[in-house]
Structure formats: C-alpha cells, structure tokens
Design an enzyme around this catalytic site. Structure first.
Site, mmCIF file in Angstrom:
data_model
loop_
_atom_site.group_PDB
_atom_site.id
_atom_site.type_symbol
_atom_site.label_atom_id
_atom_site.label_comp_id
_atom_site.label_asym_id
_atom_site.label_seq_id
_atom_site.Cartn_x
_atom_site.Cartn_y
_atom_site.Cartn_z
ATOM 1 N N SER A 25 -31.111 10.281 -16.707
ATOM 2 C CA SER A 25 -30.190 9.197 -17.050
ATOM 3 C C SER A 25 -28.761 9.588 -16.705
ATOM 4 O O SER A 25 -28.385 10.764 -16.760
ATOM 5 C CB SER A 25 -30.285 8.908 -18.553
ATOM 6 N N CYS A 181 -0.425 1.558 3.192
ATOM 7 C CA CYS A 181 0.344 2.512 3.990
ATOM 8 C C CYS A 181 0.331 2.087 5.451
ATOM 9 O O CYS A 181 -0.715 1.684 5.964
ATOM 10 C CB CYS A 181 -0.343 3.862 3.838
ATOM 11 N N THR A 183 1.961 4.219 7.783
ATOM 12 C CA THR A 183 2.439 5.411 8.491
ATOM 13 C C THR A 183 1.726 5.616 9.825
ATOM 14 O O THR A 183 2.343 5.943 10.842
ATOM 15 C CB THR A 183 2.260 6.655 7.602
HETATM 16 P P1 5GP Z 1 -4.615 4.047 -2.155
HETATM 17 O O1 5GP Z 1 -5.345 4.617 -3.337
HETATM 18 O O2 5GP Z 1 -3.944 2.765 -2.500
HETATM 19 O O3 5GP Z 1 -5.453 3.967 -0.938
HETATM 20 O O4 5GP Z 1 -3.468 5.103 -1.799
HETATM 21 C C1 5GP Z 1 -2.487 5.477 -2.721
HETATM 22 C C2 5GP Z 1 -1.518 6.429 -2.059
HETATM 23 O O5 5GP Z 1 -0.874 5.837 -0.931
HETATM 24 C C3 5GP Z 1 -0.347 6.851 -2.937
HETATM 25 O O6 5GP Z 1 -0.682 7.784 -3.914
HETATM 26 C C4 5GP Z 1 0.629 7.382 -1.895
HETATM 27 O O7 5GP Z 1 0.345 8.718 -1.530
HETATM 28 C C5 5GP Z 1 0.365 6.499 -0.698
HETATM 29 N N1 5GP Z 1 1.408 5.468 -0.546
HETATM 30 C C6 5GP Z 1 1.922 4.647 -1.486
HETATM 31 N N2 5GP Z 1 2.843 3.814 -0.966
HETATM 32 C C7 5GP Z 1 2.933 4.135 0.331
HETATM 33 C C8 5GP Z 1 3.741 3.646 1.409
HETATM 34 O O8 5GP Z 1 4.535 2.724 1.288
HETATM 35 N N3 5GP Z 1 3.572 4.265 2.606
HETATM 36 C C9 5GP Z 1 2.695 5.300 2.777
HETATM 37 N N4 5GP Z 1 2.633 5.883 3.978
HETATM 38 N N5 5GP Z 1 1.892 5.752 1.803
HETATM 39 C C10 5GP Z 1 2.034 5.188 0.598
#
Ligand code: 5GP
Length: 357
Positions: A25, A181, A183
């Site tokens: 379980s 993100c 990036t």
């Molecule tokens: P998720 O769980 O939503 O997939 O990812 C969360 C993570 O995304 C955060 O903890 C942080 O590291 C990253 N993150 C949050 N905001 C941004 C952003 O505006 N740009 C980028 N590159 N990463 C972000």
C-alpha cells in the site's frame, strides 16, 4: 567552438521502470527525509518539496499551508522587514530570499538581525556562474556561519562544487526549464533538467552537500523523476501557482463555446476563472518590483493566465499521493530509497493524449 556529443535528457525523455515490490500500500511509504547540512551542521527533517520564491507562490500563506505538510517555502524577495512580524511559520520550513545587490545585502542583514531565529537564506540569481555571485555566497557564509545557505542557479558539476566550496549547503539547479521562463529562447542557453540533476547531485553528494532541482516539473511524475535522478529537494513554481494562498487576483472571464442556444439563437458563453502568473524576470515582475525593464537587458520570463485552482492543500495531497505511488511501483519504502530503486528508460512517448483538447 566545442561540441559535446553525449545526449542530455529532460523529464519528458524518460520513464521509470517498475520493479517487483513487497509494498502492498502507498500508506507504507515514508516521504520524510532527514538531512545534515554541510556547513551549517543543522539537521532538517521534512518532505523535501519547496515552493519557489515567485510572486503567487512564495507567499506567507503558501508557507503556512506547506508547513502543515512539512514542506518548505522559499519566500519572495519583496517582503519588507515589518511583514515578518505577523509571520508565524517554523524556521524549519522557510527561507528568506535575496539577490546579490548591495540593497539586497542590507535588507538581508536587517531581516536576520531583527529575526535571528531564521535558519535558511536563499541566495538566488538567474545565472549563478558569475564570479561576483560566488564572492557573495562566500561573504554571506562568513557572516552567518550557522545558517543554512541555498545558492543558485547553476546546471553543471563544476559550478555546483564551486558554490559548495564557497559556502553553500544546498545548490539550486536549473537554467531555463521553468514554466514561465524564456531564457532558452532569449539566450540559447540551458541544460536539460534531468541530466543536470544527475550530474549536479553526484558532484554535491561527493562533498556532503545537497541540491534542489528547480523548475520544469509539470506533474507529480516529474517530481518523482527529479527525486529518482538524485535531487535532495524539488522546487515547484507553476505546479503551486493559481491557488487561493498565492494571493493573485482571480479574474472571471467569459469564453465562447461555439454552441448556440436553440431557443434564443444566441451564442452560449461559459465562465472561466483565471489567475495571472509570471516569471520573476518577466516584464510584469520588472514593472512591479523594479519600475520597468532596465534599458540594457531584456525580459527572460513570460506572463500567462492559468486556471484558478482553489485550495493549495488539495494539490499538495495530489503530488504526495503520486510520489508515494511511484515509490510503490519501484519498491522503495522511503523517499530516500527512491533514487537507488530508479531505473530510467529513454522513451519517445510519455502518455496517451488521444482525448486531450
Ligand atoms: P516551474 O516550477 O514553474 O517550472 O519553475 C520555477 C522556477 O523557474 C523558479 O524557481 C525559477 O528558478 C525559475 N523562474 C522563475 N521566474 C523566471 C523567469 O522570469 N525567467 C527564468 N529564466 N526563470 C524563472
């Protein structure tokens, strides 16, 4: 130019192979873990899932709910000193977050002076590869020798070790996998999350330190894969977003159903409740916290409208239930054993989506 040819993997590229198990379980599975941190020497026990320090996620109200399940919250950077007066979550279950500017540092010093019982400091930048970041981690370690320091983000073994040697107890791993993100689109930089966990966990564990898999989890199955790959903690943004406790404004929208009322002959509309969610490097966050995007940089986050999801408690239970189930499938009586019991298999298809819209 150099090219590395070994294939790096993401959560979507693998599944976990089931194994014969004596567990009958899910209730027999223990998700609690106990860690002793390398520098602070503090011992921590809890379920190692964390809320990200993002607006709508890393809030006091979220921390309160997560504490009830022994989960952890990295609070947003924007809380002021006085905000902490009415905050009553155990220091075991939250971190204050900081950037690396001089204003951030002054603020951190003030907070730690006024609330000396705070145990965890999360030093968080988008790109943890700069020399100044390492210097900052080292400075904070010197000033707070007994506090547990989280530092990131990085995605490779070399920088994981560098940050640990500079004073980090826990390294936050993930560049580009996040739900909001951009990036990878803006810069072309990143590293598939599953491979970065495997490589960074190995590097950190060799030094008696820990890692957080940060970003990219879209389902309880992904959380299980992150633990299976060796993550000590898993941080969630999007999966914890859209709930009451995030404090975002709930907007009711009407959307057309493409159907017509047979009596009135008018189009039928349905209601949908949505909440705005955005990356902390998005235009929305920059406008809110920094008075706009600086001229020399571009936004690296998006703003999305997600479905309102009600109480966080239900989502937490769903994630923990999924994780317990993974453990029973591979014969791991504790979360600690999950990684040892995990065999990943590369796949080209994750699940059957025939009825998805
Ligand atoms: P998720 O769980 O939503 O997939 O990812 C969360 C993570 O995304 C955060 O903890 C942080 O590291 C990253 N993150 C949050 N905001 C941004 C952003 O505006 N740009 C980028 N590159 N990463 C972000």
């Amino acid at each position: 130019m150099r090219m590395e040819n070994d294939m790096k993997l993401d959560f979507k590229d693998v599944l976990i192979r089931p194994k014969r198990s004596t567990l009958s379980s899910r209730s027999q599975v223990t998700l609690d873990r106990t860690y002793t941190f390398r520098h602070s020497k503090k011992v921590w026990t809890g379920i190692p899932i964390m809320a990200a320090n993002m607006d709508g996620v890393g809030t006091f109200d979220v921390a309160k709910i997560l504490e009830g399940h022994k989960l952890f919250t990295c609070l947003v950077k924007s809380y002021e000193l006085d905000d902490f007066n009415k905050f009553d979550v155990s220091p075991e279950y939250f971190a204050v977050s900081t950037g690396i500017g001089s204003k951030d540092y002054n603020h951190l010093q003030e907070v730690m002076k006024r609330f000396p019982s705070i145990e965890f400091i999360c030093i968080d930048v988008a790109n943890g590869y700069s020399e100044v970041f390492g210097d900052f981690v080292q400075m904070v370690r010197k000033e707070f020798p007994t506090k547990t320091i989280i530092a990131g983000n990085v995605v490779t073994a070399d920088m994981t070790q560098e940050l640990i040697l500079r004073g980090a107890d826990i390294v936050k791993v993930g560049i580009g996998p996040g739900s909001v993100c951009t990036t990878r689109i803006q810069t072309g930089v990143g590293y598939p999350q599953l491979s970065s966990i495997i490589e960074c966990a190995d590097a950190a564990h060799g030094l008696g330190a820990h890692i957080i898999s940060d970003g990219g989890c879209t389902s309880p199955g992904d959380v299980a894969k992150a633990f299976g790959a060796g993550a000590d903690f898993v941080m969630l943004g999007g999966m914890f977003a859209g709930h009451d406790e995030g404090g975002g404004k709930i907007i009711t929208e009407l959307f057309t159903t493409n159907k017509v009322d047979p009596k009135t002959k008018k189009p039928i509309y349905n209601e949908k409740q949505i909440v705005e969610f955005y990356g902390m490097s998005s235009d929305t966050a920059m406008d809110k916290h920094h008075g706009g995007v600086a001229a020399y940089r571009s936004s690296e986050g998006r703003t999305v409208q997600i479905q309102y999801r009600g109480k966080l408690d239900k989502t937490v239970k769903n994630i923990l239930g999924g994780l317990r189930s993974t453990c029973t499938y591979v014969g791991a009586p504790t979360l600690k054993q999950l990684s040892k019991c995990t065999t990943f298999i590369p796949v080209t298809k994750q699940y059957n989506d025939v009825f998805e819209e």
